[in-house]
Design a protein around this motif. Structure first.
Motif, short mmCIF file in Angstrom:
data_model
loop_
_atom_site.label_atom_id
_atom_site.label_comp_id
_atom_site.label_asym_id
_atom_site.label_seq_id
_atom_site.Cartn_x
_atom_site.Cartn_y
_atom_site.Cartn_z
N GLU A 124 36.26 28.70 -37.10
CA GLU A 124 36.60 29.72 -36.10
C GLU A 124 35.36 30.10 -35.30
O GLU A 124 35.42 30.22 -34.07
CB GLU A 124 37.19 30.95 -36.78
CG GLU A 124 38.63 30.80 -37.21
CD GLU A 124 39.15 32.06 -37.91
OE1 GLU A 124 38.36 32.98 -38.24
OE2 GLU A 124 40.36 32.09 -38.17
N THR A 125 34.27 30.28 -36.00
CA THR A 125 33.05 30.65 -35.28
C THR A 125 32.59 29.52 -34.37
O THR A 125 32.18 29.73 -33.24
CB THR A 125 31.92 31.04 -36.26
OG1 THR A 125 31.71 29.96 -37.17
CG2 THR A 125 32.24 32.31 -37.00
N CYS A 126 32.71 28.28 -34.89
CA CYS A 126 32.34 27.13 -34.05
C CYS A 126 33.26 27.05 -32.84
O CYS A 126 32.82 26.78 -31.72
CB CYS A 126 32.40 25.83 -34.84
SG CYS A 126 31.04 25.60 -35.97
N LEU A 127 34.55 27.26 -33.10
CA LEU A 127 35.53 27.20 -32.03
C LEU A 127 35.27 28.29 -31.00
O LEU A 127 35.34 28.05 -29.79
CB LEU A 127 36.95 27.30 -32.61
CG LEU A 127 38.10 27.02 -31.67
CD1 LEU A 127 38.02 25.62 -31.08
CD2 LEU A 127 39.42 27.23 -32.39
N LYS A 128 34.97 29.49 -31.49
CA LYS A 128 34.66 30.60 -30.57
C LYS A 128 33.41 30.27 -29.74
O LYS A 128 33.37 30.52 -28.53
CB LYS A 128 34.44 31.89 -31.34
CG LYS A 128 35.72 32.49 -31.87
CD LYS A 128 35.43 33.76 -32.66
CE LYS A 128 36.70 34.35 -33.25
NZ LYS A 128 36.44 35.53 -34.07
N ASP A 129 32.43 29.69 -30.42
CA ASP A 129 31.22 29.31 -29.69
C ASP A 129 31.52 28.24 -28.63
O ASP A 129 31.05 28.31 -27.50
CB ASP A 129 30.15 28.78 -30.65
CG ASP A 129 29.58 29.88 -31.52
OD1 ASP A 129 29.75 31.06 -31.18
OD2 ASP A 129 28.95 29.54 -32.58
N GLN A 130 32.33 27.27 -29.02
CA GLN A 130 32.70 26.19 -28.10
C GLN A 130 33.50 26.75 -26.91
O GLN A 130 33.26 26.36 -25.76
CB GLN A 130 33.55 25.12 -28.83
CG GLN A 130 32.77 24.22 -29.74
CD GLN A 130 31.83 23.31 -28.96
OE1 GLN A 130 32.00 23.06 -27.76
NE2 GLN A 130 30.81 22.83 -29.65
N GLY A 132 33.45 29.79 -25.90
CA GLY A 132 32.52 30.58 -25.09
C GLY A 132 31.68 29.69 -24.20
O GLY A 132 31.50 29.96 -23.01
N ASN A 133 31.16 28.63 -24.78
CA ASN A 133 30.34 27.69 -24.00
C ASN A 133 31.17 27.03 -22.91
O ASN A 133 30.73 26.86 -21.77
CB ASN A 133 29.71 26.63 -24.91
CG ASN A 133 28.62 27.20 -25.77
OD1 ASN A 133 28.04 28.23 -25.44
ND2 ASN A 133 28.32 26.53 -26.88
N SER A 134 32.37 26.61 -23.29
CA SER A 134 33.25 25.96 -22.30
C SER A 134 33.61 26.92 -21.18
O SER A 134 33.65 26.54 -20.02
CB SER A 134 34.54 25.46 -22.98
OG SER A 134 34.25 24.51 -23.95
N SER A 135 33.91 28.15 -21.54
CA SER A 135 34.28 29.12 -20.50
C SER A 135 33.08 29.40 -19.59
O SER A 135 33.22 29.56 -18.39
CB SER A 135 34.82 30.40 -21.13
OG SER A 135 33.86 30.98 -21.95
N LYS A 136 31.88 29.45 -20.15
CA LYS A 136 30.68 29.66 -19.33
C LYS A 136 30.51 28.50 -18.37
O LYS A 136 30.20 28.69 -17.20
CB LYS A 136 29.44 29.79 -20.22
CG LYS A 136 29.34 31.11 -20.91
CD LYS A 136 28.08 31.15 -21.77
CE LYS A 136 28.02 32.42 -22.58
NZ LYS A 136 26.86 32.47 -23.45
N LEU A 142 33.17 26.93 -11.44
CA LEU A 142 34.03 27.63 -10.49
C LEU A 142 33.17 28.41 -9.47
O LEU A 142 33.47 28.42 -8.29
CB LEU A 142 35.00 28.56 -11.19
CG LEU A 142 36.22 27.94 -11.83
CD1 LEU A 142 37.00 29.00 -12.60
CD2 LEU A 142 37.12 27.33 -10.79
N PHE A 143 32.22 29.09 -9.96
CA PHE A 143 31.37 29.85 -9.07
C PHE A 143 30.57 28.95 -8.17
O PHE A 143 30.34 29.25 -7.01
CB PHE A 143 30.43 30.80 -9.82
CG PHE A 143 31.12 32.00 -10.33
CD1 PHE A 143 31.73 32.90 -9.43
CD2 PHE A 143 31.16 32.31 -11.67
CE1 PHE A 143 32.36 34.01 -9.88
CE2 PHE A 143 31.81 33.45 -12.13
CZ PHE A 143 32.40 34.30 -11.24
N LEU A 144 30.15 27.82 -8.69
CA LEU A 144 29.38 26.88 -7.90
C LEU A 144 30.29 26.25 -6.84
O LEU A 144 29.86 26.00 -5.72
CB LEU A 144 28.78 25.78 -8.75
CG LEU A 144 27.60 26.20 -9.60
CD1 LEU A 144 27.14 25.02 -10.46
CD2 LEU A 144 26.44 26.66 -8.74
N ARG A 145 31.51 26.01 -7.14
CA ARG A 145 32.45 25.47 -6.18
C ARG A 145 32.75 26.47 -5.11
O ARG A 145 32.88 26.16 -3.93
CB ARG A 145 33.74 25.08 -6.87
CG ARG A 145 33.92 23.65 -7.08
CD ARG A 145 35.35 23.48 -7.45
NE ARG A 145 35.50 22.22 -8.11
CZ ARG A 145 36.55 21.83 -8.68
NH1 ARG A 145 37.59 22.62 -8.77
NH2 ARG A 145 36.63 20.66 -9.21
#
Length: 149
Positions: A124-130, A132-136, A142-145
């Motif tokens: 779960e922690t790994c998934l949350k980190d992933q 989080g990283n993926s959303s960042k 998105l912001f760059l586009r």
């Protein structure tokens, strides 16, 4: 002519016949008959003793057979008692071993559940980190586009 048939010899023949008859009767009466009676009495006493011995032996045999039968019954009871005790002891030992195995399995299951929970937590922690990283990364893209547009 034959002397046996001559009438002058009849008296001497009767005399010797009488003497032989008396002597043989006396011999039988005094010697042979008592000896035969003694033999018959001994034979009868031996037969009676044999009958008494046989009856005593039969009664002893019956007593021994009854004793053997009672001993067999006692041994059978004792054997069945020992078998029952052995079965009860075996069942107790089996129950103890089963209880030990159940306890051991319960402990192993508990340990495995704890491991599984810790694995789930770490995942779960790994998934949350992933996530989080993926959303960042997605937000950056998105912001760059949006800035490029």
């Amino acid at each position: 002519m034959l002397p046996q048939l001559d009438a002058s010899y009849y008296i001497s023949q009767l005399f010797w016949l009488f003497i032989c008859f008396v002597v043989l009767t006396a011999l039988f009466k005094k010697i042979f008959i008592p000896r035969m009676n003694n033999l018959l009495n001994k034979r009868d006493s031996v037969i009676e003793d044999g009958k008494e011995t046989v009856s005593k032996l039969k009664s002893e045999i019956l007593a021994l057979e009854n004793e053997i039968k009672s001993i067999k019954e006692q041994e059978l009871k004792q054997t069945s008692k020992i078998v029952k005790e052995s079965i009860v002891k075996s069942e107790k030992i089996l129950e103890e071993q089963l209880k030990f195995i159940k306890d051991e399995n319960t402990e192993l299951l508990h340990a495995e559940r704890l491991k599984f929970k810790s694995e789930i937590n770490s995942l779960e922690t790994c998934l949350k980190d992933q996530i989080g990283n993926s959303s960042k990364i997605l937000l950056k893209k998105l912001f760059l586009r949006n800035k490029n547009v």
